[in-house]
Design a protein around this motif. Structure first.
Motif, short mmCIF file in Angstrom:
data_model
loop_
_atom_site.label_atom_id
_atom_site.label_comp_id
_atom_site.label_asym_id
_atom_site.label_seq_id
_atom_site.Cartn_x
_atom_site.Cartn_y
_atom_site.Cartn_z
N GLY A 388 0.80 -1.22 0.00
CA GLY A 388 0.00 0.00 0.00
C GLY A 388 0.82 1.26 0.00
N ASN A 389 2.11 1.15 -0.42
CA ASN A 389 3.04 2.29 -0.38
C ASN A 389 3.18 2.85 1.03
OD1 ASN A 389 4.93 3.79 -1.73
ND2 ASN A 389 3.48 5.29 -2.53
N ASN A 390 2.87 1.98 2.00
CA ASN A 390 2.92 2.32 3.43
C ASN A 390 2.03 3.52 3.79
OD1 ASN A 390 3.95 1.16 5.78
ND2 ASN A 390 5.27 2.92 6.11
N TRP A 400 -4.22 -7.65 2.79
CA TRP A 400 -5.34 -8.60 2.89
C TRP A 400 -5.62 -9.23 1.52
CZ3 TRP A 400 -7.79 -11.52 6.11
CH2 TRP A 400 -9.11 -11.93 5.91
N THR A 401 -5.33 -8.51 0.45
CA THR A 401 -5.50 -9.06 -0.90
C THR A 401 -4.13 -9.39 -1.52
OG1 THR A 401 -5.78 -6.79 -1.72
CG2 THR A 401 -7.77 -8.09 -1.39
N ASP A 402 -3.21 -9.80 -0.66
CA ASP A 402 -1.96 -10.46 -1.04
C ASP A 402 -0.96 -9.59 -1.81
OD1 ASP A 402 -2.31 -13.25 -0.01
OD2 ASP A 402 -4.14 -13.05 -1.17
N SER A 403 -0.86 -8.34 -1.40
CA SER A 403 0.13 -7.46 -2.01
C SER A 403 1.56 -7.90 -1.71
CB SER A 403 -0.06 -6.03 -1.50
OG SER A 403 0.07 -5.99 -0.09
N CYS A 404 1.75 -8.62 -0.60
CA CYS A 404 3.10 -9.07 -0.21
C CYS A 404 3.37 -10.51 -0.63
CB CYS A 404 3.28 -8.95 1.30
SG CYS A 404 3.15 -7.27 1.93
N ASN A 405 2.42 -11.14 -1.26
CA ASN A 405 2.52 -12.57 -1.58
C ASN A 405 2.83 -12.74 -3.07
OD1 ASN A 405 1.03 -15.43 -2.18
ND2 ASN A 405 1.76 -15.32 -0.08
N LYS A 422 -1.93 0.77 -4.81
CA LYS A 422 -0.90 1.55 -4.09
C LYS A 422 0.42 0.79 -4.04
CE LYS A 422 -3.09 5.33 -2.72
NZ LYS A 422 -2.59 6.71 -2.97
N THR A 423 0.35 -0.53 -3.91
CA THR A 423 1.57 -1.32 -3.92
C THR A 423 2.23 -1.28 -5.29
OG1 THR A 423 0.58 -2.79 -2.26
CG2 THR A 423 2.56 -3.58 -3.36
N LEU A 424 1.42 -1.36 -6.33
CA LEU A 424 1.95 -1.25 -7.70
C LEU A 424 2.60 0.12 -7.92
CD1 LEU A 424 -0.91 -2.99 -9.71
CD2 LEU A 424 1.38 -3.88 -9.27
#
Length: 484
Positions: A388-390, A400-405, A422-424
């Protein structure tokens, strides 16, 4: 034993980002379409998914991307033909048009192949019928099915896709949880929930009976139960010390000498201790780091809070990292956010021969930096990309929708869900190309790009339904061969 074709049997994984050469998967089967609301929680599903969308518009892209990188001859020049087949036979083990790769391997294919052996069939059918409390007549009836159909029944729980015989195995798409390759050993896991017991039995039979694994049969490690566990009172069997459960999402082979084990909602301290003892005894690794995370459904496994992108780049959840909840303090909405949970994180590192004097590591960033520099020899600056770009509340929302997975197909090239905007954005800020699976496949098909030429790339996977199953591309894979 009847096996359709010979397979290259190399088994070795000693990193998270070495070029992926072979892995096990399982495409969503008909059992996923039979999850009902009253049993969803018992079967470890958060929601009711739309199976056809999950298959055609999402997971099938995952398979096509994997084949493009690992076994391109199976797909190159055939994309239009594959996509036009309404029956999806290309993706279905046992069908005439199945892609039948020995590099991207559906466990259902391996299961059907061992069921060609009459002795294995009898043993496995008896084992499944025993745990599922089937009648003797049902057991006899099952023995009359051909191997491909019987494999489907054992996985989906249904006869011919219609009549339900026992519960489906909707979690089998998360292949990471059944076993982990650690150098040239395979660690068989012990699921925490009864809903996954049949999965562990199927995995046990595949790994011990399929010729692909015959040469490392002595290297298959089963975690022993607590001694005399059957004498313990029921309430003690579920205590964290006596409970012996471990799932693959809590095990990461980060370097040839170094294994991470998470203690979580699904993996107990006792199981981690047993694995450490066995691996040190067998000289499989020299160093094991135990990462204890909060026992919350939000996290489940350590690979839901961090994974490796390349030797010097990691993606992680900021609220469980050094940054803690600093980002939350910058936004008035932080009053609605969760309490700080990073205090529940604890990291202990054990070295073979010095088990009684572990080193405590303060935070995830320090641990991951040491892996990159000390274990993998990276000379580049270690970088962290935060879920989520922190930014609150996107860090937790997208985790929760696996941004780190994320699954690394090779160093710096990963595949993950498209919905974590946001992670992208954070990846883009760090110089990564963001490209959709569909566009990338078209680029490959038209020879404008090739898997070998890609660097620093995030491949997005359609994820409206897959993300509702609570597992990402890392969960959906069991690598069995990587190059360093």
């Amino acid at each position: 034993m009847l096996i359709n074709k010979s397979t290259d049997s190399a088994i070795h994984v000693s990193s998270e980002t070495g070029t992926l050469k072979r892995l096990l998967i399982h495409s969503p089967d008909g059992g996923l379409g039979k999850v009902v609301p009253s049993k969803a929680q018992d079967w470890l599903f958060e929601d009711i998914v739309h199976l056809d969308t999950m298959r055609r518009k999402e997971y099938d892209y995952y398979v096509k991307i994997l084949l493009s990188f690992l076994d391109p001859e199976k797909i190159k020049g055939k994309l239009a033909e594959i996509d036009q087949d309404a029956s999806r036979s290309f993706y279905i083990p046992g069908s005439e048009n199945y892609f039948d790769s020995d590099k991207v391997i559906d466990i259902q294919k391996l299961l059907a192949e061992i069921l060609e052996n009459e002795s294995v069939r009898i043993k496995l059918t008896a084992a499944i019928c025993g745990i599922e409390r089937c009648s003797y007549r049902v057991q006899e009836e099952l023995n009359g099915y051909d191997a491909n159909e019987l494999a489907k029944i054992f996985i989906s729980g249904s006869y011919s896709g219609e009549k339900m015989l026992f519960a489906p195995l909707p979690n089998l798409i998360f292949m990471r949880d059944i076993g982990i390759v650690i150098n040239n050993h395979i660690l068989l896991n012990k699921p925490a929930k009864n809903a996954r017991t049949r999965e562990s039995i199927l995995a046990q039979f595949v790994f011990f009976y399929h010729p692909m694994f015959a040469h490392i049969k002595d290297n298959i490690i089963e975690i022993p139960e607590n001694e005399h566990h059957f004498l313990l009172p029921d309430e003690e069997k579920t205590s964290d010390y006596h409970r012996c459960t471990l799932e693959g999402g809590d095990v990461m082979m980060v370097a040839p000498n170094h294994l991470l084990i998470g203690c979580s909602e699904r993996t107990s301290v006792y199981a981690a201790q047993q694995v450490m003892k066995l691996l040190f005894q067998k000289d499989v690794v020299e160093k094991i780091t135990i990462v204890k995370i909060p026992k919350k459904r939000d996290y489940m496994h350590i690979d839901t809070i961090f994974t490796q992108v390349k030797k010097n780049v990691w993606v992680l959840l900021g609220s469980l990292a050094r940054l803690g909840d600093e980002a939350r303090k910058k936004d008035v909405l932080h009053f609605f956010g969760p309490e700080n949970t990073n205090k529940e994180l604890r990291i202990l590192q054990f070295v073979k021969g010095q088990e009684q004097t572990p080193v405590e590591i303060d935070n995830l960033e320090d641990l991951l930096s040491r892996i990159s520099v000390e274990d993998l020899g990276s000379t580049e600056k270690v970088r962290f990309i935060y879920s989520g770009n922190n930014e609150f509340p996107y860090g937790e929302r997208e985790q929760w929708t696996d941004s780190c997975n994320l699954l690394a197909l090779k160093d710096g090239v990963v595949i993950g869900y498209d919905r974590n905007d946001k992670t992208l954005e954070a990846f883009r800020n760090e110089g990564f190309r963001i490209i959709s699976s569909e566009n990338l496949l078209n680029e490959f098909e038209n020879d404008r790009l090739s898997p070998d030429s890609l660097t620093d790339t995030f491949i997005t996977l359609p994820s409206a339904e897959l993300s509702r199953a609570r597992g990402g591309s890392h969960c959906m894979s069991m690598p069995v061969l990587r190059e360093l």
